[in-house]
Structure formats: structure tokens, C-alpha cells
Design a protein around this motif. Structure first.
Motif, mmCIF file in Angstrom:
data_model
loop_
_atom_site.group_PDB
_atom_site.id
_atom_site.type_symbol
_atom_site.label_atom_id
_atom_site.label_comp_id
_atom_site.label_asym_id
_atom_site.label_seq_id
_atom_site.Cartn_x
_atom_site.Cartn_y
_atom_site.Cartn_z
ATOM 1 N N GLY A 84 0.761 -1.242 0.000
ATOM 2 C CA GLY A 84 0.000 0.000 0.000
ATOM 3 C C GLY A 84 0.786 1.282 0.000
ATOM 4 N N ALA A 85 2.088 1.241 -0.298
ATOM 5 C CA ALA A 85 2.889 2.462 -0.264
ATOM 6 C C ALA A 85 2.506 3.420 -1.383
ATOM 7 C CB ALA A 85 4.374 2.125 -0.371
ATOM 8 N N ASP A 86 2.396 4.708 -1.035
ATOM 9 C CA ASP A 86 2.192 5.769 -2.029
ATOM 10 C C ASP A 86 3.527 6.301 -2.534
ATOM 11 O OD1 ASP A 86 -0.758 6.007 -1.669
ATOM 12 O OD2 ASP A 86 -0.166 6.615 0.350
ATOM 13 N N TRP A 87 4.523 6.328 -1.667
ATOM 14 C CA TRP A 87 5.882 6.760 -1.982
ATOM 15 C C TRP A 87 6.848 5.667 -1.533
ATOM 16 C CZ3 TRP A 87 8.249 11.490 -3.656
ATOM 17 C CH2 TRP A 87 7.334 12.462 -4.101
ATOM 18 N N ILE A 88 8.024 5.651 -2.129
ATOM 19 C CA ILE A 88 9.093 4.779 -1.667
ATOM 20 C C ILE A 88 10.105 5.640 -0.927
ATOM 21 C CG2 ILE A 88 10.892 3.157 -2.334
ATOM 22 C CD1 ILE A 88 7.973 2.221 -2.878
ATOM 23 N N LYS A 89 10.389 5.289 0.322
ATOM 24 C CA LYS A 89 11.375 6.011 1.140
ATOM 25 C C LYS A 89 12.678 5.211 1.146
ATOM 26 C CE LYS A 89 13.252 8.324 4.746
ATOM 27 N NZ LYS A 89 12.705 8.179 6.099
ATOM 28 N N ALA A 90 13.744 5.805 0.660
ATOM 29 C CA ALA A 90 15.042 5.136 0.610
ATOM 30 C C ALA A 90 16.048 5.896 1.459
ATOM 31 C CB ALA A 90 15.541 5.043 -0.831
ATOM 32 N N THR A 91 16.983 5.172 2.063
ATOM 33 C CA THR A 91 18.041 5.801 2.845
ATOM 34 C C THR A 91 19.352 5.707 2.072
ATOM 35 O OG1 THR A 91 18.529 3.746 4.042
ATOM 36 C CG2 THR A 91 16.918 5.226 5.019
ATOM 37 N N ALA A 92 19.964 6.861 1.843
ATOM 38 C CA ALA A 92 21.216 6.914 1.084
ATOM 39 C C ALA A 92 22.419 7.271 1.943
ATOM 40 C CB ALA A 92 21.088 7.922 -0.057
#
Length: 387
Positions: A177-185
Motif C-alpha cells: 500500500g505504499a504511495d511513496w518509496i522512502k530510501a536511505t542513502a
């Protein structure tokens, strides 16, 4: 038929221009149906001498982790979503009518708000912060190995390696159900390590962005404190850089050229600068100046509960003081935030046809420092919020 609510006699802020002009506003159902002088309605609310603003948008918050930050391992699983109830109520009463949750909330929390089971802003989800082995979302200890206190089918495994793994993790998040993908760089200032590291490769970042786009046109928001990670994310097509504490001219140029937004979350370093990591408060302000000069588009986000959710409006004054000015800060929290989130056709300004999310302030000054003291009424979806 719905009643027409008339907000009469106030000044309306045009968030794009920053000008406030006398106007009445008429709400019907969940929409703004008229803006002008001398309007009528079934129920009139006197706003004389006041300022009417669009509802505010927090593009980086965590509505479910206040309690888990305090005791990540000793709490029942149900505490995480239930702890969002007072947080969401607080945000709504302070005029925040839309949020992008930057990890911690699941699809059930979003559903509870949509169905009216609990009061709160509309929620866009990222579910987890995805990252590579050893990144800040990869919780591990020598004695036990993996430690995932968010372990829950509604919050899928966020760890991946390689471009194929990046595509798979996007698919897991979208399925849940994610609307956005959150990534850690990069690493985390909260943990105190790796803020200038680059925790994924260009191929991995490109795969995240490409797969998100393939899945309904979704975008990637990237946690990046250091300049090189922010530059890499921007060059790969990321939708937004979160935090960006230590940007430089090369990074902001890449962001401007790629159309990557900046969500600076200044509250992390500016609300209590004496207790921020050494040099971080001034570096963060410098990053803002560089981004503004480069023409990078900026949207409001707080990263609360790094600071209490009751302080959400402090971010406006930090944005203003860091170079946007009062009108620019309000623009970042309304129409610019709506543009970042792909919601500008529906909200972010006071215009006919837009969602009836509004704030009414005492006095007509465009002054971010005094909003909380002046806040008199909040409307969400055309309904006044009990304060």
C-alpha cells in the motif's frame, strides 16, 4: 443538499504571490465553491480582520513512532498504530490537513482516517525506509543477528542489495500500500554515524526510481544528509531529498537540473541547535541558502517526532528564517508541498474546486512566528475541526 458555509470578511492569502487580499470564501461539502466579495451562504462565520490560509502539508513526518522511539522492544505490536491516534488529532488541530508519513504508518492507519474511525490529516504512506545491508533501517546486533521491532506483515522487509533487490523491495512496498518509496542513502544524525556515507550504488538507486515509476508513477523520497548521496539521488531521478543537512553547490545544482525537491526538515537542527551535532545547525542553514540560490523547489517537512508533534508549526518559522521569508515558508507548506506530492489539482491553495482545507487566523499579518497563537479555526474536508 449540503449547506453553504460562508467565511466572511477576512483576507485570503494567495500562496503563489504571497499577497493577502480581502475576500469571502464559500465551502460546500468538501470543496471551495466560491471566492470573492459580497458572497452569501447558509451559515456565515465572521472572519473580519483575519487571514484565511490553505491547510498545511507536512511532507516528512512519522505519526506512529513516538512510542517505539522510547521503547522499541518492550511494547505490544498494537502500540505502534494506536499511538498515531493522539498524534493525528494534534496535527489536525494545528492546521495540518495532509501528511506524507516517512515510515512507520501502515495501510490500516490510512484506512482508519479515510473511514472516519479516527480524526486526522489525509495520509500518504511510505511504510518502511528501504535500504541496503548495513543501512540505517537494517537493525542488527552481534548477539542476536537481525532485530526488527517493526516486524509486521503490513510493514514488509525493507532490506535489499543490488538492482534486482531494489526492484523487489519496491514491489513489496507497493503490494502493502505504499504511495511513496522512502530510501536511505546516508547514515543518520540520530545514530551519529555515516552522514556522509553513500549507502547504495547508482545502479541500485536508478532501479528504485525506475521500478517506482513503473508501479503507478510512484516516486522515491531519499533520506540523504551528505552532498554526494543527495547528488547521486538527484541524478538518478529521485522525487525529493529529505534533510540535506550538508549540501554543496554541486549537489544543489544536480537537484535543480533534475527537478528534485528539497524537504529540509530544519526542525531537526534549528529547534534546539545547542544539542544538534557539532556544526550541523549552521551547515543546514547554508544548505538552504545554496538550494534557494540554485532555484531548488522546497516543501515543508518536520521529521517529527525528532521534535514533539506539538511543535509542527515551528518548521514554518525555521523555513522563513533560513531564507524563504514568511510568504515563502507558507508557500512551501501549501501549494509547493501539494505540487511535490502530486496533489496540486486538489489542494494547496484557496481556489474554486479545491479541497476545503483551510485555517482562519486572527489578524491579517503574514507572519509564521505567530500562527499557533493566532489560529482560531481549522476546516478539513469542509468540516470544522474541534479545537
Amino acid at each position: 443538499m449540503s449547506r453553504r458555509i460562508l467565511l466572511r470578511g477576512g483576507s485570503v492569502l494567495d500562496v503563489d504571490s504571497g499577497a493577502a487580499r480581502p475576500a469571502d470564501v464559500v465551502l460546500e461539502g468538501d470543496r471551495i465553491v466560491d471566492v470573492g466579495i459580497g458572497l452569501d451562504g447558509d451559515e456565515a462565520i465572521d472572519c473580519a480582520g483575519g487571514l484565511v490560509l490553505p491547510g498545511l502539508i507536512d511532507c516528512h513526518t512519522h505519526v506512529c513512532i513516538t512510542q517505539t522511539r522510547r521503547d522499541p522492544f518492550g511494547l505490544p505490536r498494537s502500540v505502534r498504530p494506536l499511538s498515531a491516534v493522539p498524534v493525528l488529532r494534534t496535527l489536525l488541530r494545528l492546521g495540518v490537513t495532509t501528511v506524507r508519513d516517512a515510515w512507520g504508518a501502515d495501510a490500516g492507519v490510512r484506512m482508519a482516517v479515510e473511514k472516519g474511525w479516527i480524526d486526522g490529516p489525509q495520509i500518504l504512506l511510505s511504510l518502511r525506509q528501504v535500504g541496503t545491508t548495513g543501512a540505517i533501517g537494517d537493525l542488527w546486533a552481534p548477539r542476536t543477528g537481525p532485530l526488527d521491532f517493526f516486524d509486521d506483515p503490513s510493514l514488509p522487509d525493507p532490506i535489499f542489495d543490488g538492482p534486482d533487490g531494489a526492484r523487489a523491495v519496491v514491489r513489496r512496498m507497493v503490494r502493502a500500500g505504499a504511495d511513496w518509496i522512502k530510501a536511505t542513502a546516508t547514515g543518520s544524525m540520530a545514530i551519529g554515524t555515516g552522514v556522509h556515507d553513500i549507502e547504495l550504488t547508482a545502479d541500485e538507486m536508478t532501479a528504485l526510481v525506475d521500478e517506482a515509476q513503473r508501479r503507478g508513477g510512484r516516486k522515491v523520497m531519499v533520506h540523504a544528509h551528505g552532498a554526494r548521496a543527495a547528488e547521486l539521488a538527484a541524478r538518478s531521478g529521485a522525487g525529493s531529498i529529505e534533510h540535506g543537512t550538508f549540501l554543496d553547490e554541486t549537489a544543489v545544482r544536480a537537484m535543480a537540473e533534475s527537478g528534485t525537491w528539497y524537504v529540509p526538515t530544519l526542525s531537526v537542527t534549528q529547534s534546539d541547535p545547542e544539542h544538534a551535532p557539532e556544526g550541523a545547525a549552521e551547515a543546514h542553514r547554508k544548505s538552504m541558502r545554496l538550494a534557494i540560490d540554485a532555484g531548488v523547489r522546497i516543501a515543508m517537512g518536520t521529521d517529527n517526532p525528532v521534535r514533539p508533534h506539538t511543535e509542527v508549526l515551528w518548521e514554518l518559522r525555521h523555513l522563513a528564517d533560513a531564507g524563504l521569508g514568511d510568504a515563502g515558508a507558507l508557500r512551501a507548506a501549501t501549494i509547493e508541498a501539494a505540487r511535490l506530492l502530486g496533489l496540486a489539482d486538489d489542494r494547496g491553495e484557496i481556489a474554486v474546486g479545491k479541497r476545503a482545507d483551510l485555517l482562519v487566523l486572527a489578524g491579517d499579518a503574514v507572519d509564521c512566528a505567530s500562527i499557533e497563537e493566532r489560529l482560531q479555526r481549522v476546516f478539513h474536508n469542509g468540516v470544522e475541526v474541534a479545537r
